[in-house]
Design a protein around this motif. Structure first.
Motif, PDB file in Angstrom:
ATOM      1  N   LEU A  12       0.834  -1.246   0.064  1.00  0.00           N
ATOM      2  CA  LEU A  12       0.082  -0.028   0.150  1.00  0.00           C
ATOM      3  C   LEU A  12       0.965   1.335   0.090  1.00  0.00           C
ATOM      4  O   LEU A  12       0.157   2.413  -0.277  1.00  0.00           O
ATOM      5  CB  LEU A  12      -0.844   0.060   1.172  1.00  0.00           C
ATOM      6  N   ARG A  13       2.237   1.157   0.164  1.00  0.00           N
ATOM      7  CA  ARG A  13       3.049   2.423   0.262  1.00  0.00           C
ATOM      8  C   ARG A  13       3.971   2.233  -1.184  1.00  0.00           C
ATOM      9  O   ARG A  13       3.902   3.037  -1.901  1.00  0.00           O
ATOM     10  CB  ARG A  13       3.705   2.388   1.514  1.00  0.00           C
ATOM     11  N   ASP A  14       5.080   1.188  -0.822  1.00  0.00           N
ATOM     12  CA  ASP A  14       5.925   1.437  -1.863  1.00  0.00           C
ATOM     13  C   ASP A  14       5.392   0.781  -3.148  1.00  0.00           C
ATOM     14  O   ASP A  14       5.674   1.163  -4.283  1.00  0.00           O
ATOM     15  CB  ASP A  14       7.342   0.265  -1.393  1.00  0.00           C
ATOM     16  N   GLY A  15       4.407  -0.271  -3.091  1.00  0.00           N
ATOM     17  CA  GLY A  15       3.626  -0.809  -4.226  1.00  0.00           C
ATOM     18  C   GLY A  15       2.897   0.142  -4.927  1.00  0.00           C
ATOM     19  O   GLY A  15       2.710   0.359  -6.070  1.00  0.00           O
ATOM     20  N   CYS A  28      14.386  -4.946  -0.318  1.00  0.00           N
ATOM     21  CA  CYS A  28      15.090  -4.859  -1.614  1.00  0.00           C
ATOM     22  C   CYS A  28      14.366  -4.369  -2.527  1.00  0.00           C
ATOM     23  O   CYS A  28      13.404  -4.903  -2.730  1.00  0.00           O
ATOM     24  CB  CYS A  28      15.830  -6.148  -1.588  1.00  0.00           C
ATOM     25  N   HIS A  29      14.762  -3.716  -3.496  1.00  0.00           N
ATOM     26  CA  HIS A  29      14.201  -3.364  -4.831  1.00  0.00           C
ATOM     27  C   HIS A  29      14.879  -4.315  -6.008  1.00  0.00           C
ATOM     28  O   HIS A  29      16.056  -4.888  -5.873  1.00  0.00           O
ATOM     29  CB  HIS A  29      14.387  -1.954  -5.306  1.00  0.00           C
ATOM     30  N   ASN A  30      14.214  -4.448  -6.906  1.00  0.00           N
ATOM     31  CA  ASN A  30      14.355  -5.832  -8.005  1.00  0.00           C
ATOM     32  C   ASN A  30      14.876  -5.060  -9.435  1.00  0.00           C
ATOM     33  O   ASN A  30      14.800  -5.435 -10.246  1.00  0.00           O
ATOM     34  CB  ASN A  30      12.872  -6.191  -8.280  1.00  0.00           C
ATOM     35  N   GLY A  72       3.053   3.999   9.245  1.00  0.00           N
ATOM     36  CA  GLY A  72       3.025   5.230   8.375  1.00  0.00           C
ATOM     37  C   GLY A  72       4.417   5.653   8.179  1.00  0.00           C
ATOM     38  O   GLY A  72       5.186   5.514   8.889  1.00  0.00           O
ATOM     39  N   LEU A  73       4.825   5.899   6.822  1.00  0.00           N
ATOM     40  CA  LEU A  73       6.018   6.269   6.737  1.00  0.00           C
ATOM     41  C   LEU A  73       6.175   7.989   6.890  1.00  0.00           C
ATOM     42  O   LEU A  73       4.991   8.701   6.552  1.00  0.00           O
ATOM     43  CB  LEU A  73       6.205   6.166   4.976  1.00  0.00           C
ATOM     44  N   ALA A  74       7.540   8.109   7.373  1.00  0.00           N
ATOM     45  CA  ALA A  74       7.572   9.731   7.313  1.00  0.00           C
ATOM     46  C   ALA A  74       9.379  10.148   7.214  1.00  0.00           C
ATOM     47  O   ALA A  74      10.000   9.322   7.549  1.00  0.00           O
ATOM     48  CB  ALA A  74       7.368  10.155   8.985  1.00  0.00           C
ATOM     49  N   VAL A  99      15.699  -1.432  12.649  1.00  0.00           N
ATOM     50  CA  VAL A  99      16.512  -0.949  11.882  1.00  0.00           C
ATOM     51  C   VAL A  99      16.268  -1.743  10.467  1.00  0.00           C
ATOM     52  O   VAL A  99      16.709  -2.900  10.348  1.00  0.00           O
ATOM     53  CB  VAL A  99      17.866  -0.977  12.323  1.00  0.00           C
ATOM     54  N   ASN A 100      16.031  -0.947   9.428  1.00  0.00           N
ATOM     55  CA  ASN A 100      15.713  -1.368   8.067  1.00  0.00           C
ATOM     56  C   ASN A 100      16.914  -1.055   7.113  1.00  0.00           C
ATOM     57  O   ASN A 100      17.231   0.008   7.027  1.00  0.00           O
ATOM     58  CB  ASN A 100      14.563  -0.910   7.649  1.00  0.00           C
ATOM     59  N   ILE A 101      17.218  -2.026   6.814  1.00  0.00           N
ATOM     60  CA  ILE A 101      18.543  -1.760   5.246  1.00  0.00           C
ATOM     61  C   ILE A 101      17.929  -1.732   4.275  1.00  0.00           C
ATOM     62  O   ILE A 101      17.884  -2.863   3.524  1.00  0.00           O
ATOM     63  CB  ILE A 101      19.658  -2.945   5.669  1.00  0.00           C
ATOM     64  N   ASP A 154      18.058  -1.674   0.066  1.00  0.00           N
ATOM     65  CA  ASP A 154      18.801  -1.434  -1.144  1.00  0.00           C
ATOM     66  C   ASP A 154      17.637  -0.724  -2.262  1.00  0.00           C
ATOM     67  O   ASP A 154      17.129  -1.337  -2.914  1.00  0.00           O
ATOM     68  CB  ASP A 154      18.895  -3.231  -1.531  1.00  0.00           C
ATOM     69  N   THR A 155      17.790   0.744  -1.750  1.00  0.00           N
ATOM     70  CA  THR A 155      16.630   1.615  -2.598  1.00  0.00           C
ATOM     71  C   THR A 155      16.827   1.375  -4.105  1.00  0.00           C
ATOM     72  O   THR A 155      15.810   1.369  -4.734  1.00  0.00           O
ATOM     73  CB  THR A 155      17.063   2.857  -2.038  1.00  0.00           C
ATOM     74  N   VAL A 156      17.974   1.115  -4.816  1.00  0.00           N
ATOM     75  CA  VAL A 156      18.017   1.116  -6.130  1.00  0.00           C
ATOM     76  C   VAL A 156      18.189  -0.139  -6.534  1.00  0.00           C
ATOM     77  O   VAL A 156      18.613  -0.187  -7.747  1.00  0.00           O
ATOM     78  CB  VAL A 156      19.363   2.267  -6.609  1.00  0.00           C
ATOM     79  N   PHE A 174      13.557   2.730  11.570  1.00  0.00           N
ATOM     80  CA  PHE A 174      14.374   3.793  11.079  1.00  0.00           C
ATOM     81  C   PHE A 174      15.212   3.002   9.975  1.00  0.00           C
ATOM     82  O   PHE A 174      15.442   1.847  10.135  1.00  0.00           O
ATOM     83  CB  PHE A 174      15.321   4.249  12.016  1.00  0.00           C
ATOM     84  N   SER A 175      14.955   3.832   8.572  1.00  0.00           N
ATOM     85  CA  SER A 175      15.610   3.233   7.478  1.00  0.00           C
ATOM     86  C   SER A 175      17.013   4.340   7.013  1.00  0.00           C
ATOM     87  O   SER A 175      16.571   5.271   6.786  1.00  0.00           O
ATOM     88  CB  SER A 175      14.912   2.927   6.220  1.00  0.00           C
ATOM     89  N   PRO A 176      17.981   3.702   6.857  1.00  0.00           N
ATOM     90  CA  PRO A 176      19.231   4.744   6.196  1.00  0.00           C
ATOM     91  C   PRO A 176      18.582   4.411   4.723  1.00  0.00           C
ATOM     92  O   PRO A 176      19.334   3.311   4.192  1.00  0.00           O
ATOM     93  CB  PRO A 176      20.411   4.182   6.659  1.00  0.00           C
TER      94      PRO A 176
HETATM   95  O1  KIV Z   1      13.693   1.824  -1.108  1.00  0.00           O
HETATM   96  C1  KIV Z   1      13.620   2.686  -0.251  1.00  0.00           C
HETATM   97  O2  KIV Z   1      14.769   3.104   0.200  1.00  0.00           O
HETATM   98  C2  KIV Z   1      12.360   2.922   0.708  1.00  0.00           C
HETATM   99  C3  KIV Z   1      12.752   3.536   1.989  1.00  0.00           C
HETATM  100  C4  KIV Z   1      11.622   4.558   2.322  1.00  0.00           C
HETATM  101  C5  KIV Z   1      12.409   2.375   3.068  1.00  0.00           C
HETATM  102  O3  KIV Z   1      11.310   2.870   0.066  1.00  0.00           O
END
Ligand code: KIV
Ligand code: ZN
Length: 511
Positions: free
Chosen positions: A12-15, A203-205, A72-74, A166-168, A170-172, A138-140
């Protein structure tokens, strides 16, 4: 007893950040209820500061979902965190997820902040979020391209400030499985207070490695995975929930963790998300594709008939592929109808909604002999769709299609209470129907996507149509279902128009 792997769903958020996957508040609530029924641990419902529509959607999910934590994301900004907290007020288990980028390229070029400033802002954000809830993540952002020593510094600081997860990310989608797993292991080993937090991955694909990277992280100590139904998400998508869950469940010989989900809900969730977003599921998609459990070759078929395990590592029914079960028929009454839908977790808001759905069921039962669960689900989806924001309604339609002749559609619409008719030719019957609707409504929308799926098998099956309409950058999806696919198409188009012109539709949120 193995430990539980926390499944954090961000459909519902990243999707929703997939271009064209924008959802209304009511659609988000329906998906959230299906995720709750599947016993997903955490549902990220949206990004409340992104738009008033997203705020309302998170608020509605928080008010209606009690069996899963709602998140909720912020960004790491006071106003974002306050807005997320406001949206989550009614949640039984609220989580605030705050993030700030930590890779050199993001800090220098996007944030224009020094590493010290980033650490300070991250800590401030976590502390502010903790004023509202004990459950802070928290996500870096862009951790996959961040310096590991700097990551250790930020993570230690945010755990001290009160982050429990703590969420890691792989944004890209740049990471490779072995290395990504090693990074997670190293962070857990090097951060002195790592035992005070759950380590998660997101992780992104982009290189097709989101699931592999996530699983490698789990082997190396991650205890939460962020994922989406059907792998929906920004660009090439996120790790797919169904693949993560079934890999962990199937390979218990490898993983020291298990999932606490009801996996039999997977196919239903997949269909629901596909139907609402208009993103079809490819037939050969693992777990939820139509061919995922189909054996074509004679050798395989022979093997499976002799002993299923020869070629099957999972059971189709464990992920919700049931042999279509006939549940109701022409003579079933209102109570049986209500009872079966309540077993499917569909609760009607009013007697009127129930009556409307029941009337449609009777119509369908006249046309289609056997009514399956899938038909019922499409039918109530349809009832929801019709009652949602109905400014236009299809009253009647006649389509002529003959060899060697141009197809034509003649239809009558009710528009703001008044009936208007039009007849139009087209290159095919669906084209003619859409043209006839447009000649009345003159919406100026562009048709971006048109897809048809059969709900059950057989030529008497209902066709489920999704259309995607665009107007001045705003995108909506419309759906319709009927045993006549031209009628289903017209209904989908009209549903899209109703959404486009309703106040709850909104543009795609921007992070
Ligand atoms: O891909 C990403 O880095 C995100 C963050 C907001 C967790 O979606
Ligand atoms: Zn993401």
């Amino acid at each position: 007893m193995s430990e539980t792997l926390i499944i954090f769903d961000t459909t519902l958020r990243d999707g929703e950040q997939s271009p064209g996957a924008s959802m209304t508040r009511d659609e988000k609530v329906r998906i959230a209820k299906a995720l709750e029924r599947m016993r997903v641990n955490v549902i990220e419902a949206g990004f409340p500061i992104a738009s008033p529509g997203d705020f309302e959607a998170v608020k509605a999910v928080a008010g209606q979902v009690k069996g899963s934590a709602v998140c909720g994301l912020a960004r790491a900004l006071d106003k974002d965190i306050d807005r997320a907290a406001e949206a989550l007020k009614e949640a039984a288990s609220p989580r605030i997820h705050t993030f700030i980028a930590t890779s050199p390229i993001h800090m220098e070029r996007k944030l224009r902040m020094s590493p010290d400033q980033v650490v300070e802002q991250a800590v401030r954000a976590v502390k502010r979020a903790r004023r509202y809830t004990d459950d802070v993540e928290f996500s870096p952002e862009d951790a996959g391209r961040s310096d590991i020593d700097f990551l250790c510094r930020v993570i230690e600081a945010v755990i001290d400030a009160g982050a429990g997860t703590v969420n890691i990310p792989d944004t890209v989608g740049y990471s490779l499985p072995e290395r990504f797993g090693a990074v997670v292991a190293k962070l857990i080993e090097k951060v002195p207070n790592s035992d005070k937090a759950v380590f998660s991955v997101h992780c992104h694909n982009d290189l097709g490695l989101a699931v592999a990277n996530s699983l490698s992280a789990v082997v190396n100590g991650a205890r939460q995975v962020e994922c989406t139904i059907n792998g929906l998400g920004e660009r090439a998508g996120n790790a797919s929930l169904e693949e993560i869950v079934m890999a962990v469940r199937t390979r218990q010989d490898v993983f020291a963790v298990d999932v606490a989900l009801d996996t039999t809900q997977i196919v239903h969730c997949s269909r629901l998300v596909s139907n609402i977003t208009g993103f079809p599921v490819q037939p050969n998609k693992a777990i939820v594709g139509a061919n995922a459990f189909a054996h074509e070759s004679g050798i395989h078929q022979d093997g499976v008939l002799k002993s299923r395990e020869t070629y099957e590592i999972m059971r189709a029914e464990d992920v919700g592929w049931s042999a279509n079960r006939m549940v109701l028929g022409k003579h079933s009454g209102r109570n049986a109808f209500r009872a079966r839908l309540s077993e499917l977790d569909v609760v009607f808001n009013s007697e009127e909604d129930l009556n409307a759905a029941f009337a449609r069921f009777k119509d369908l039962a006249d046309k289609k002999h056997e009514i399956y669960d899938e038909d019922l689900q499409a039918l109530v989806t349809d009832t929801h769709l019709l009652s949602e924001h109905e400014r236009f309604k299809l009253i009647s339609m006649k389509v002529c299609s003959e060899t060697g002749e141009t197809p034509t559609a003649a239809l009558t619409l009710r528009m703001d209470g008044e009936e208007t008719s039009a007849t139009c030719p087209g290159s095919g019957p669906v084209d003619a129907a859409f043209r006839a609707i447009e000649s009345i409504v003159e919406s100026g929308c562009n048709l971006q996507l048109y897809s048809v799926n059969n709900i059950t098998s057989g030529t008497d099956a209902q066709g489920e149509v999704t259309v995607r309409l665009e107007k001045r950058g705003r995108i909506v999806n419309g759906q319709g279902a009927d045993t006549d696919i031209v009628i289903a198409s017209a209904q989908a188009y009209i549903h899209g128009l109703n959404k486009m012109l309703a106040s709850t539709s909104r543009t795609h949120p921007q992070v």
